[in-house]
Design a protein around this motif. Structure first.
Motif, PDB file in Angstrom:
ATOM      1  N   ALA A  70       0.838  -1.203   0.000  1.00  0.00           N
ATOM      2  CA  ALA A  70       0.000   0.000   0.000  1.00  0.00           C
ATOM      3  C   ALA A  70       0.875   1.255   0.000  1.00  0.00           C
ATOM      4  CB  ALA A  70      -0.880   0.010   1.238  1.00  0.00           C
ATOM      5  N   VAL A  71       0.341   2.309  -0.585  1.00  0.00           N
ATOM      6  CA  VAL A  71       1.004   3.611  -0.487  1.00  0.00           C
ATOM      7  C   VAL A  71       0.673   4.146   0.906  1.00  0.00           C
ATOM      8  CG1 VAL A  71       1.181   5.934  -1.446  1.00  0.00           C
ATOM      9  CG2 VAL A  71       0.597   4.012  -2.952  1.00  0.00           C
ATOM     10  N   GLY A 122      -6.199   2.310   2.827  1.00  0.00           N
ATOM     11  CA  GLY A 122      -5.482   2.937   1.721  1.00  0.00           C
ATOM     12  C   GLY A 122      -5.665   4.437   1.722  1.00  0.00           C
ATOM     13  N   MET A 123      -4.757   5.146   1.024  1.00  0.00           N
ATOM     14  CA  MET A 123      -4.786   6.616   1.018  1.00  0.00           C
ATOM     15  C   MET A 123      -5.759   7.205   0.000  1.00  0.00           C
ATOM     16  SD  MET A 123      -0.797   7.750   1.350  1.00  0.00           S
ATOM     17  CE  MET A 123      -1.150   9.515   1.399  1.00  0.00           C
ATOM     18  N   GLY A 124      -6.322   6.351  -0.839  1.00  0.00           N
ATOM     19  CA  GLY A 124      -7.277   6.853  -1.823  1.00  0.00           C
ATOM     20  C   GLY A 124      -6.625   7.765  -2.851  1.00  0.00           C
ATOM     21  N   ALA A 126      -3.693   2.100  -3.497  1.00  0.00           N
ATOM     22  CA  ALA A 126      -4.253   3.326  -2.932  1.00  0.00           C
ATOM     23  C   ALA A 126      -5.631   3.014  -2.349  1.00  0.00           C
ATOM     24  CB  ALA A 126      -4.359   4.405  -4.002  1.00  0.00           C
ATOM     25  N   TYR A 127      -6.299   2.083  -2.982  1.00  0.00           N
ATOM     26  CA  TYR A 127      -7.570   1.565  -2.454  1.00  0.00           C
ATOM     27  C   TYR A 127      -7.324   0.109  -2.110  1.00  0.00           C
ATOM     28  CZ  TYR A 127      -9.788   5.809  -4.163  1.00  0.00           C
ATOM     29  OH  TYR A 127     -10.124   7.114  -4.360  1.00  0.00           O
ATOM     30  N   LYS A 128      -7.336  -0.210  -0.843  1.00  0.00           N
ATOM     31  CA  LYS A 128      -7.015  -1.565  -0.397  1.00  0.00           C
ATOM     32  C   LYS A 128      -8.274  -2.344  -0.009  1.00  0.00           C
ATOM     33  CE  LYS A 128      -3.652  -3.058  -0.153  1.00  0.00           C
ATOM     34  NZ  LYS A 128      -2.989  -3.758  -1.280  1.00  0.00           N
ATOM     35  N   ILE A 145       0.968   0.328 -11.617  1.00  0.00           N
ATOM     36  CA  ILE A 145      -0.182  -0.574 -11.530  1.00  0.00           C
ATOM     37  C   ILE A 145      -0.783  -0.403 -10.151  1.00  0.00           C
ATOM     38  CG2 ILE A 145       1.348  -2.561 -10.944  1.00  0.00           C
ATOM     39  CD1 ILE A 145      -0.885  -4.368 -12.145  1.00  0.00           C
ATOM     40  N   THR A 146      -2.104  -0.228 -10.112  1.00  0.00           N
ATOM     41  CA  THR A 146      -2.763  -0.052  -8.823  1.00  0.00           C
ATOM     42  C   THR A 146      -4.160  -0.647  -8.874  1.00  0.00           C
ATOM     43  OG1 THR A 146      -3.116   1.541  -7.021  1.00  0.00           O
ATOM     44  CG2 THR A 146      -3.791   2.247  -9.220  1.00  0.00           C
ATOM     45  N   GLU A 147      -4.613  -1.080  -7.712  1.00  0.00           N
ATOM     46  CA  GLU A 147      -5.891  -1.785  -7.664  1.00  0.00           C
ATOM     47  C   GLU A 147      -7.083  -0.849  -7.724  1.00  0.00           C
ATOM     48  OE1 GLU A 147      -6.141  -4.930  -4.789  1.00  0.00           O
ATOM     49  OE2 GLU A 147      -8.303  -5.175  -5.087  1.00  0.00           O
TER      50      GLU A 147
END
Ligand code: PEP
Ligand code: MN
Length: 346
Positions: free
Chosen positions: A105-106, A143-145, A131-133, A164-166
């Motif tokens: 996660a960030v 996550g930080m959104g 960013a979205y976990k 790459i991010t979820e």
């Protein structure tokens, strides 16, 4: 819907004959010219039709009924490996291997930048970070959104990397697309069909992770949801499945790599981090994943794993990343799928 796959040497006459037969059964024939052969999609409800009827026509190689199976994901439909172009000279698929790495996660700019620099210095150019976990507990760090997405973009751009991010929520497609180069569908959302349809329309490459207890057919049908929206840039990710073994977080199912390569033209990435759950075992399985012929691996990295807000126990430390890359090169060259790395020039 079903697909009629014509033989390589099928003539125009053979093709027209199939189309004519389709109309008899109220099916709409859609010709898809390929590099090597023509495929005719027959849209409509084929339950009344015996596939044998089309199979016996001259020039037809095989018939794939879509009511039961995936079609666009299948090697029968597209023989050649799909190579996904991420931009800036980065591709995933074909005869090469890649490494995707970054934190689970960030958490903040320093944590992300430190981890990104570590992986970039090893020649890796695809940065992961959530960013979205999708957390099992609603009380865990979610996550930080949007702020996390902004940081990912900024750090990746500074280091000439791709992101790459979820994406976990259908309402965030536009937002995530603004910052990401590859959208990740997590294991828990593999069967979120509304989300799959939306990312299929978004026009960005998508990496879809195998569900915790999904069969390969279910996995490929989920990929099919994205493909059938016209998005051909789909990457599969094996990340371990739920089995009875308690010593591992998930059971990494490496046997599916050669099977998937036989069934589908889509690239296959393996994530040993979430499967093993403990960093001391991740490198071994990362190397095994490359040896299995996958198109690459995705691993989690953190410079201070004991302080990580998510998945600290499985995060590789900076020296481990270096060790992994050094050994990965040897495996890749041993199986003739060169590992693509980009020297770091600050
Ligand atoms: C991840 O890659 O951060 C993740 C949440 O993985 P998975 O969906 O496979 O659990
Ligand atoms: Mn994680």
């Amino acid at each position: 819907m079903m697909m009629v796959i014509m033989k390589r040497d099928a003539t125009r006459e053979h093709i027209e004959r199939v189309k004519k037969e389709a109309r008899v059964f109220d099916l709409e024939p859609l010709e898809m010219p390929g590099e090597e052969r023509v495929i005719i999609a027959l849209k409509g409800d084929e339950r009344e039709v015996t596939t044998g009827r089309f199979k016996s026509l001259e020039g037809v190689a095989s018939v794939v009924p879509i009511l039961k199976k995936y079609k666009m994901a299948s090697r029968d439909t597209k023989w050649a490996d799909s190579v996904i172009d991420i931009g800036k000279g980065i591709t995933i698929g074909g005869k090469k291997q890649v490494i995707i790495a970054g934190p689970c996660a960030v958490e903040n700019e320093k944590q992300l930048r430190d981890a990104a620099e570590v992986v970039r210095k090893q020649g890796i150019r695809i940065l992961r970070g959530g960013a979205y976990k999708p957390r099992t507990s609603p009380y865990a760090f979610q996550g930080m959104g949007l702020d996390g997405l902004r940081l990912l973009r900024k750090v990746a751009d500074d280091l000439d990397m791709k992101v790459i991010t979820e994406i976990t929520d259908i309402r965030k497609v536009v937002e995530v697309c603004q910052y990401a180069d590859i959208l990740q569908i997590g294991a828990r959302n593999m069967q979120n069909y509304a989300l799959l349809t939306e990312v299929g329309r978004a026009g960005k490459p998508v990496m879809i992770k195998r569900g915790l207890s999904a069969t390969l057919e279910e996995f490929l049908l989920s990929a099919e949801y994205i493909l059938s929206e016209g998005n051909t840039n789909v990457i599969l990710c094996e990340r371990g499945i739920r089995a009875f073994e308690q010593e591992v977080r998930f059971s990494l199912n490496l046997g599916v790599v050669p099977i998937l390569k036989d069934l589908t033209h889509l690239p296959i990435i393996v994530d040993p981090s979430h499967a093993m759950g403990r960093r001391e075992f991740v490198i071994d399985m990362a190397l095994a994943a490359l040896a299995s012929g996958s198109h690459g691996i995705m691993v989690e990295v953190h410079c201070n794993p004991e302080e990580a807000l998510c998945d600290g126990p499985q995060a590789l430390t900076p020296p481990m990343v270096k060790d992994l890359v050094k050994r990965a090169k040897k495996i890749s060259s041993a199986i003739d799928m060169p590992l693509v790395l980009f020297p770091y020039k600050p």
